[in-house]
Design a protein around this motif. Structure first.
Motif, short mmCIF file in Angstrom:
data_model
loop_
_atom_site.label_atom_id
_atom_site.label_comp_id
_atom_site.label_asym_id
_atom_site.label_seq_id
_atom_site.Cartn_x
_atom_site.Cartn_y
_atom_site.Cartn_z
N UNK A 290 0.85 -1.20 0.00
CA UNK A 290 0.00 0.00 0.00
C UNK A 290 0.88 1.24 0.00
N UNK A 291 1.39 1.60 -1.20
CA UNK A 291 2.32 2.72 -1.26
C UNK A 291 1.62 4.06 -1.03
N UNK A 292 0.33 4.12 -1.29
CA UNK A 292 -0.38 5.39 -1.06
C UNK A 292 -0.38 5.72 0.43
N UNK A 293 -0.66 4.74 1.26
CA UNK A 293 -0.61 4.96 2.71
C UNK A 293 0.80 5.29 3.15
N UNK A 294 1.79 4.62 2.54
CA UNK A 294 3.18 4.87 2.88
C UNK A 294 3.58 6.30 2.53
#
Length: 321
Positions: A290-294
């Motif tokens: 989940x790169x968006x959350x990262x």
């Protein structure tokens, strides 16, 4: 779709900015040998090194690699990079840089050799950040034992080399061999493409390439995205590059724009978009990393800046992104 133009100058279909990194554009001519050094570095090593040795090309590298080594490849260089790019050893960078004087041509060959090690060994070993850390230590030792110009010349050649190799896998401009839906992607080639992409992100994390090169690479992947492999390499590069890209003065706009393009491009991919036939379906691949959350978490921990007005770098007007 807008007309495709060459990368690296003028307008690009991947980014609405001109890349102003130092790759290929030095303050001094690259055709001039920058320095000569008689410095002798006292180092204890476990193997004999001959700086004048002939080219050494292990057959296992040729078997697994996709690119030939540079024309000038002393065996001593290969021995040092074999060890230094896989595990930290502070004695190796000063040992490597003692093989002077360093002309622009020799620095170019050394930079290409870093890339060649990644390309040749991607199906043999898993490279971690140690490869980029070694490149950083070599850069620093060039500055210490030679000059600032030698150090910056090496970095410029390294920037140019990694972007060229990245483009050979992912950029469709005049490139019939780009990774695309036209043919099944061999696992060996996928491993090489992923490793060189992660190497670029690691170089950014150690301040060896500019943010503009990371922007350009991510822009290419977003524009060319047709498969779960494109999604995976974007996710891997974002994770390996770390928080710096999302904590600058203009990161609020960059973050929002990147997320918008990433979500738009991935939403259009069918679940059976794997080019190797062995990957997870697209939704599971996105959920796994989940790169968006990262990115949002990294951005939230940034220093407080006044956000400037910025032009798009993830896409430009007229593009179907």
């Amino acid at each position: 779709m807008a007309t495709k133009l060459p990368i690296g100058g003028g307008k690009s279909p991947y980014a609405a900015f001109s890349r102003q990194s130092s790759a290929g554009t030095l303050n001094r001519s690259l055709d001039v040998s920058p320095c000569s050094s008689n410095t002798i570095l006292a180092q204890s090593v476990t193997f004999d090194l001959n700086p004048n040795a002939t080219t050494f090309i292990p057959s296992r590298f040729v078997e697994h690699g996709y690119f030939p080594p540079p024309a000038y490849t002393p065996e001593a260089w290969l021995h040092i990079l074999d060890s230094g790019m896989l595990a930290s050893n502070p004695s190796l960078p000063p040992l490597l840089v003692q093989f002077g004087p360093w002309s622009s041509e020799k620095l170019r060959d050394l930079a290409q050799l870093f890339c060649w090690e990644i390309l040749a060994k991607a199906n043999i070993v898993d490279f971690g950040p140690e490869a980029a850390l070694f490149a950083r230590d070599v850069r620093d030792n060039f500055k210490i034992h030679h000059s600032e110009w030698v150090s910056s010349c090496f970095v410029a050649h390294l920037q140019k080399a990694v972007l060229e190799h990245f483009n050979s896998f992912w950029c469709s401009l005049d490139n019939p061999d780009v990774i695309s839906q036209r043919k099944k992607l061999e696992t060996k080639r996928w491993n090489v493409a992923l490793e060189i992409s992660c190497f670029i992100a690691d170089l950014f994390s150690f301040s060896l390439i500019d943010a503009s090169i990371m922007h350009e690479c991510l822009g290419i992947l977003l524009y060319e995205m047709v498969s779960v492999q494109h999604v995976r390499v974007v996710q891997s590069m974002v994770k390996r590059a770390g928080p710096t890209l999302w904590q600058t003065a203009d990161s609020h706009e960059r973050r929002q724009e990147f997320i918008r393009h990433f979500m738009d491009r991935t939403s259009k991919l069918p679940d059976n978009s794997s080019l190797t036939g062995r990957e997870k379906i697209i939704r599971k691949a996105i959920e796994a990393d989940d790169i968006i959350a990262l990115i949002n978490g990294w951005h939230a921990r940034r220093s407080e800046y006044r956000s400037p007005a910025v032009k798009s770098i993830w896409g430009s007007s007229g593009l179907n992104m």
